[in-house]
Scaffold this motif. Sequence first.
Motif, PDB file in Angstrom:
ATOM      1  N   GLN A  58      -9.082   1.971 -14.685  1.00 16.66           N
ATOM      2  CA  GLN A  58      -9.284   1.827 -13.253  1.00 16.66           C
ATOM      3  C   GLN A  58      -9.357   0.348 -12.889  1.00 16.66           C
ATOM      4  N   PRO A  59      -8.689  -0.073 -11.821  1.00 13.78           N
ATOM      5  CA  PRO A  59      -8.794  -1.474 -11.403  1.00 13.78           C
ATOM      6  C   PRO A  59     -10.201  -1.795 -10.918  1.00 13.78           C
ATOM      7  N   THR A  60     -10.640  -3.018 -11.156  1.00 11.89           N
ATOM      8  CA  THR A  60     -11.941  -3.446 -10.640  1.00 11.89           C
ATOM      9  C   THR A  60     -11.876  -3.593  -9.125  1.00 11.89           C
ATOM     10  N   THR A  61     -10.799  -4.211  -8.642  1.00  8.81           N
ATOM     11  CA  THR A  61     -10.524  -4.290  -7.203  1.00  8.81           C
ATOM     12  C   THR A  61      -9.025  -4.133  -7.001  1.00  8.81           C
ATOM     13  N   GLY A  62      -8.639  -3.777  -5.785  1.00  7.82           N
ATOM     14  CA  GLY A  62      -7.227  -3.655  -5.448  1.00  7.82           C
ATOM     15  C   GLY A  62      -6.786  -2.209  -5.328  1.00  7.82           C
ATOM     16  N   GLU A  63      -5.520  -2.023  -4.970  1.00  9.23           N
ATOM     17  CA  GLU A  63      -4.971  -0.688  -4.738  1.00  9.23           C
ATOM     18  C   GLU A  63      -3.711  -0.474  -5.562  1.00  9.23           C
ATOM     19  N   ILE A  64      -3.495   0.782  -5.956  1.00 12.42           N
ATOM     20  CA  ILE A  64      -2.242   1.205  -6.566  1.00 12.42           C
ATOM     21  C   ILE A  64      -1.706   2.341  -5.727  1.00 12.42           C
ATOM     22  N   MET A  65      -0.544   2.105  -5.116  1.00 19.93           N
ATOM     23  CA  MET A  65       0.074   3.097  -4.231  1.00 19.93           C
ATOM     24  C   MET A  65       1.258   3.729  -4.951  1.00 19.93           C
ATOM     25  N   LEU A  66       1.326   5.050  -4.961  1.00 22.04           N
ATOM     26  CA  LEU A  66       2.457   5.778  -5.515  1.00 22.04           C
ATOM     27  C   LEU A  66       3.062   6.609  -4.397  1.00 22.04           C
ATOM     28  N   ASP A  67       4.278   6.239  -4.015  1.00 21.95           N
ATOM     29  CA  ASP A  67       4.981   6.914  -2.923  1.00 21.95           C
ATOM     30  C   ASP A  67       4.128   6.943  -1.655  1.00 21.95           C
ATOM     31  N   GLY A  68       3.459   5.821  -1.400  1.00 23.84           N
ATOM     32  CA  GLY A  68       2.684   5.660  -0.178  1.00 23.84           C
ATOM     33  C   GLY A  68       1.263   6.174  -0.231  1.00 23.84           C
ATOM     34  N   ILE A  69       0.849   6.753  -1.371  1.00 23.88           N
ATOM     35  CA  ILE A  69      -0.502   7.320  -1.492  1.00 23.88           C
ATOM     36  C   ILE A  69      -1.315   6.474  -2.478  1.00 23.88           C
ATOM     37  N   ASN A  70      -2.534   6.122  -2.095  1.00 26.14           N
ATOM     38  CA  ASN A  70      -3.411   5.350  -2.973  1.00 26.14           C
ATOM     39  C   ASN A  70      -3.916   6.251  -4.096  1.00 26.14           C
ATOM     40  N   VAL A  71      -3.537   5.925  -5.339  1.00 24.65           N
ATOM     41  CA  VAL A  71      -3.914   6.767  -6.477  1.00 24.65           C
ATOM     42  C   VAL A  71      -4.910   6.071  -7.405  1.00 24.65           C
ATOM     43  N   ALA A  72      -5.475   4.944  -6.943  1.00 28.60           N
ATOM     44  CA  ALA A  72      -6.351   4.146  -7.815  1.00 28.60           C
ATOM     45  C   ALA A  72      -7.515   4.968  -8.369  1.00 28.60           C
ATOM     46  N   ASP A  73      -7.992   5.969  -7.620  1.00 24.62           N
ATOM     47  CA  ASP A  73      -9.130   6.764  -8.067  1.00 24.62           C
ATOM     48  C   ASP A  73      -8.728   8.146  -8.590  1.00 24.62           C
ATOM     49  N   LYS A  74      -7.454   8.407  -8.686  1.00 24.79           N
ATOM     50  CA  LYS A  74      -6.991   9.714  -9.159  1.00 24.79           C
ATOM     51  C   LYS A  74      -6.889   9.748 -10.684  1.00 24.79           C
ATOM     52  N   GLU A  75      -7.118  10.917 -11.267  1.00 23.28           N
ATOM     53  CA  GLU A  75      -6.993  11.089 -12.713  1.00 23.28           C
ATOM     54  C   GLU A  75      -5.516  11.044 -13.122  1.00 23.28           C
ATOM     55  N   PRO A  76      -5.236  10.750 -14.394  1.00 24.98           N
ATOM     56  CA  PRO A  76      -3.835  10.674 -14.834  1.00 24.98           C
ATOM     57  C   PRO A  76      -3.023  11.928 -14.514  1.00 24.98           C
ATOM     58  N   PHE A  77      -3.629  13.119 -14.703  1.00 23.00           N
ATOM     59  CA  PHE A  77      -2.872  14.357 -14.471  1.00 23.00           C
ATOM     60  C   PHE A  77      -2.619  14.609 -12.984  1.00 23.00           C
ATOM     61  N   GLU A  78      -3.306  13.846 -12.109  1.00 20.75           N
ATOM     62  CA  GLU A  78      -3.102  13.994 -10.667  1.00 20.75           C
ATOM     63  C   GLU A  78      -2.001  13.073 -10.145  1.00 20.75           C
ATOM     64  N   ARG A  79      -1.443  12.254 -11.009  1.00 25.19           N
ATOM     65  CA  ARG A  79      -0.385  11.323 -10.617  1.00 25.19           C
ATOM     66  C   ARG A  79       0.952  11.850 -11.127  1.00 25.19           C
ATOM     67  N   ASP A  80       1.972  11.670 -10.326  1.00 21.55           N
ATOM     68  CA  ASP A  80       3.306  12.179 -10.690  1.00 21.55           C
ATOM     69  C   ASP A  80       4.012  11.142 -11.566  1.00 21.55           C
ATOM     70  N   VAL A  81       3.364  10.829 -12.715  1.00 24.85           N
ATOM     71  CA  VAL A  81       3.917   9.867 -13.664  1.00 24.85           C
ATOM     72  C   VAL A  81       3.769  10.438 -15.070  1.00 24.85           C
ATOM     73  N   ASN A  82       4.620   9.995 -15.964  1.00 27.52           N
ATOM     74  CA  ASN A  82       4.486  10.300 -17.389  1.00 27.52           C
ATOM     75  C   ASN A  82       4.599   9.004 -18.174  1.00 27.52           C
ATOM     76  N   THR A  83       3.964   8.966 -19.351  1.00 28.95           N
ATOM     77  CA  THR A  83       3.901   7.734 -20.136  1.00 28.95           C
ATOM     78  C   THR A  83       4.432   7.970 -21.537  1.00 28.95           C
ATOM     79  N   VAL A  84       5.227   7.013 -22.020  1.00 28.92           N
ATOM     80  CA  VAL A  84       5.722   7.024 -23.397  1.00 28.92           C
ATOM     81  C   VAL A  84       5.146   5.804 -24.099  1.00 28.92           C
ATOM     82  N   PHE A  85       4.481   6.041 -25.247  1.00 32.05           N
ATOM     83  CA  PHE A  85       3.853   4.962 -26.000  1.00 32.05           C
ATOM     84  C   PHE A  85       4.668   4.631 -27.249  1.00 32.05           C
ATOM     85  N   GLN A  86       4.254   3.564 -27.930  1.00 35.67           N
ATOM     86  CA  GLN A  86       4.920   3.168 -29.169  1.00 35.67           C
ATOM     87  C   GLN A  86       4.769   4.242 -30.236  1.00 35.67           C
ATOM     88  N   SER A  87       3.583   4.859 -30.311  1.00 34.06           N
ATOM     89  CA  SER A  87       3.393   5.989 -31.215  1.00 34.06           C
ATOM     90  C   SER A  87       3.975   7.229 -30.559  1.00 34.06           C
TER      91      SER A  87
END
Length: 370
Positions: A58-87
């Motif tokens: 979580q950011p200490t300050t600031g906003e993260i907008m996804l498609d116009g919606i502030n998702v800074a306080d949303k859980e990972p599963f609530e965001r329409d994103v997927n992540t690929v890691f090195q492992s």
Amino acid sequence: MPDTKPLVQIKNINKFYGKNHVVKDLSIDVQEGEFLTILGSSGSGKSTTLRMVAGFEQPTTGEIMLDGINVADKEPFERDVNTVFQSYALFPHMTIFDNVAYGLKMQKTPKDEIRERVMEMLDLVQLGGFEGRKPDQLSGGQKQRVAIARALVNRPKILLLDEPLGALDLKLRKQMQLELKRLQRKLNITFLYVTHDQEEALTMSDRIAIMHDGVLEQIGTPKEIYEAPASKFVATFIGETNLFEGMVSADTPDGLEISLESGTIRSDAKGFHFGELVAVSVRPERMQFALEPRDGFSLMGTVREQVYVGSMIKAIVVLPDGQEVRLERLAGDELPENGPVYLYWDPADARTIKTLDQVFFSALENAEMR
């Protein structure tokens, strides 16, 4: 990408771990359908930024907008994103089909649709026919493709990739770079990619955001980043460059005269004044040489050696102050022989950069006057 809209907006993000300020007032817009790479060395804040977009931090300050919606306080599963890691993080007891289908099953997608989407995705990553195998029957590159297919099959608005090719050998990594770019263009999905590998970033990206010590140093196309670095850090971090540091000693109709410890050089840059400390970046392939001085340049050095690097040949010229200057040509092109040589370049091929040394110099001058 003027005809698109920002899909992700990182607005004035700061991240502290205790007193450690790891991301500093960062703002980046990621355009829809763009392949944007965050590039930086270890500790630059790039992976922390990606994790904040994903929701793992979580950011200490600031906003993260996804498609116009502030998702800074949303859980990972609530965001329409997927992540690929090195492992790869594949389930070893499951088949490749079941690994890729896992997210769809969790969403209770109909079985027929699951099979159609999984097989389509396996074909896209060139793993059609591998669906019945287990992960331990695949190579490293194939496992990474499975991880990417598993992330993309859910059709996220944005795919986040945190150094996904870092565990692969050099040849396979270069192959996967091209495949990832091909896949991104075919699907037109927004990719936010993190790496420390400059060549990887230049090869794959529509734009590159360079971070250093938590700060965004520059953002631009690969060509802009390489040919017009905004700071000494960017100039030396991206590719190879010759950096000449000196002081503006004259402003003439032909341009600036810059005095170095080893001679004088010319610049056609604007916005600089007499007495200002500057740095001039010249790429090795742009360096020129002659047996006599050229107008505006009095930079003489001694050719120390020539180095053959496959299709390239490099000459190393040592200036009187000990600075090594590199010239680079295709094998077979002319380079200076060992001995004295004068260096110069077309001012249009160089980049004159304001330097923070001026801040310290001015502060020292002010202190001495008091």
